[in-house]
Design a protein around this motif. Structure first.
Motif, mmCIF file in Angstrom:
data_model
loop_
_atom_site.group_PDB
_atom_site.id
_atom_site.type_symbol
_atom_site.label_atom_id
_atom_site.label_comp_id
_atom_site.label_asym_id
_atom_site.label_seq_id
_atom_site.Cartn_x
_atom_site.Cartn_y
_atom_site.Cartn_z
ATOM 1 N N TRP A 5 -10.023 60.860 71.554
ATOM 2 C CA TRP A 5 -11.103 61.736 71.126
ATOM 3 C C TRP A 5 -10.857 63.137 71.658
ATOM 4 O O TRP A 5 -10.362 63.313 72.767
ATOM 5 N N ASN A 6 -11.235 64.135 70.881
ATOM 6 C CA ASN A 6 -11.235 65.521 71.340
ATOM 7 C C ASN A 6 -12.580 65.823 71.970
ATOM 8 O O ASN A 6 -13.613 65.270 71.560
ATOM 9 N N ILE A 7 -12.562 66.703 72.942
ATOM 10 C CA ILE A 7 -13.788 67.232 73.539
ATOM 11 C C ILE A 7 -13.811 68.713 73.162
ATOM 12 O O ILE A 7 -13.098 69.519 73.761
ATOM 13 N N SER A 37 -9.735 66.202 76.096
ATOM 14 C CA SER A 37 -9.490 64.991 75.321
ATOM 15 C C SER A 37 -9.689 63.773 76.211
ATOM 16 O O SER A 37 -9.595 63.848 77.437
ATOM 17 N N LEU A 38 -9.977 62.664 75.565
ATOM 18 C CA LEU A 38 -10.109 61.374 76.227
ATOM 19 C C LEU A 38 -9.240 60.395 75.456
ATOM 20 O O LEU A 38 -9.349 60.295 74.230
ATOM 21 N N MET A 110 -19.320 56.201 78.466
ATOM 22 C CA MET A 110 -19.116 56.607 77.076
ATOM 23 C C MET A 110 -20.138 55.912 76.191
ATOM 24 O O MET A 110 -20.344 54.712 76.291
ATOM 25 N N THR A 113 -20.937 58.849 70.660
ATOM 26 C CA THR A 113 -20.320 60.158 70.421
ATOM 27 C C THR A 113 -20.367 61.067 71.640
ATOM 28 O O THR A 113 -20.147 62.269 71.521
ATOM 29 N N GLN A 114 -20.671 60.505 72.807
ATOM 30 C CA GLN A 114 -20.766 61.330 74.011
ATOM 31 C C GLN A 114 -20.047 60.683 75.184
ATOM 32 O O GLN A 114 -19.926 59.468 75.264
ATOM 33 N N LEU A 115 -19.595 61.545 76.092
ATOM 34 C CA LEU A 115 -19.003 61.113 77.343
ATOM 35 C C LEU A 115 -19.766 61.799 78.462
ATOM 36 O O LEU A 115 -19.930 63.021 78.450
ATOM 37 N N LEU A 149 -17.877 63.825 71.900
ATOM 38 C CA LEU A 149 -16.545 63.301 71.570
ATOM 39 C C LEU A 149 -16.365 63.325 70.053
ATOM 40 O O LEU A 149 -17.249 62.877 69.319
#
Length: 152
Positions: A5-7, A37-38, A110, A113-115, A149
Motif C-alpha cells: 500500500w502507498n501512504i 509505503s507498507l 491496520m 483503508t487506514q494504518l 492506505l
C-alpha cells in the motif's frame, strides 16, 4: 493479509509527537507525511515513511522558532524511517534526519483503508536554541498517527 500500500501525502496525514515536560512546558508537534509505503508478505512487514520536518508545527511560537532553527542548523528537511517486523503488530527501525539517528519501535494497527501507528522514543540530551533553556537532559516523546492506505 498480504500486499503493498502507498501512504500518500494527504490532508490529515500527520505524525503527532508529544514530549514530556520541558521545564515549565511540554511540547507537541505535528508534521505531515510526505509519502510512504507498507508492505506485508511472507517474509514480514516493512513500513517506510518520509516526514516533512520543514512543515512541522509546534504547540507554541517559542518552540516553533527553536524547531525551525534546529532544522536550519542541521540542514534537515525530512525525517526518513524504515521499520521492519515479523508480523503486522509491530516494527522496529531507525528514524534518520541529517546526522541524527534514533531507534524507534512502532505498534501498528491496520483497518480497511487506514494504518495507525504509535510508539515512543528517548533522544537523550537535546540542545535547544532558546535563551534560558539551553538543553534538555532526558528528552523523550510519543508518536501517534493515523494515515490512509491506498492499494498499489
Amino acid at each position: 493479509m498480504q500486499g503493498t500500500w502507498n501512504i500518500p501525502s494527504a490532508r490529515g496525514a500527520e505524525v503527532r509527537l508529544k514530549s514530556g515536560s520541558l521545564g515549565l512546558m511540554s511540547a507537541e508537534a505535528n508534521a505531515p507525511v510526505r509519502h510512504g509505503s507498507l508492505t506485508i508478505d511472507d517474509s514480514g512487514v516493512i513500513l517506510d515513511l518520509v516526514i516533512a520536518l520543514e512543515k512541522m508545527k509546534m504547540s507554541n511560537f517559542l518552540l516553533q522558532a527553536a524547531a525551525r532553527s534546529m532544522i536550519t542548523m542541521h540542514k534537515v528537511h525530512d525525517l526518513v524511517y524504515r521499520g521492519v517486523g515479523h508480523s503486522l503488530g509491530s516494527v522496529t527501525g531507525i528514524a534518520r534526519a541529517g546526522d541524527i539517528e534514533l531507534p524507534l519501535g512502532l505498534d501498528l494497527t491496520m483497518t480497511h483503508t487506514q494504518l495507525e501507528f504509535v510508539g515512543s522514543a528517548n533522544i537523550g540530551t537535546v540542545h535547544i536554541p532558546l535563551p534560558g533553556m539551553g538543553k534538555i537532559d532526558d528528552f523523550s516523546f510519543d508518536v501517534d498517527a493515523r494515515v490512509v492506505l491506498e492499494p498499489r
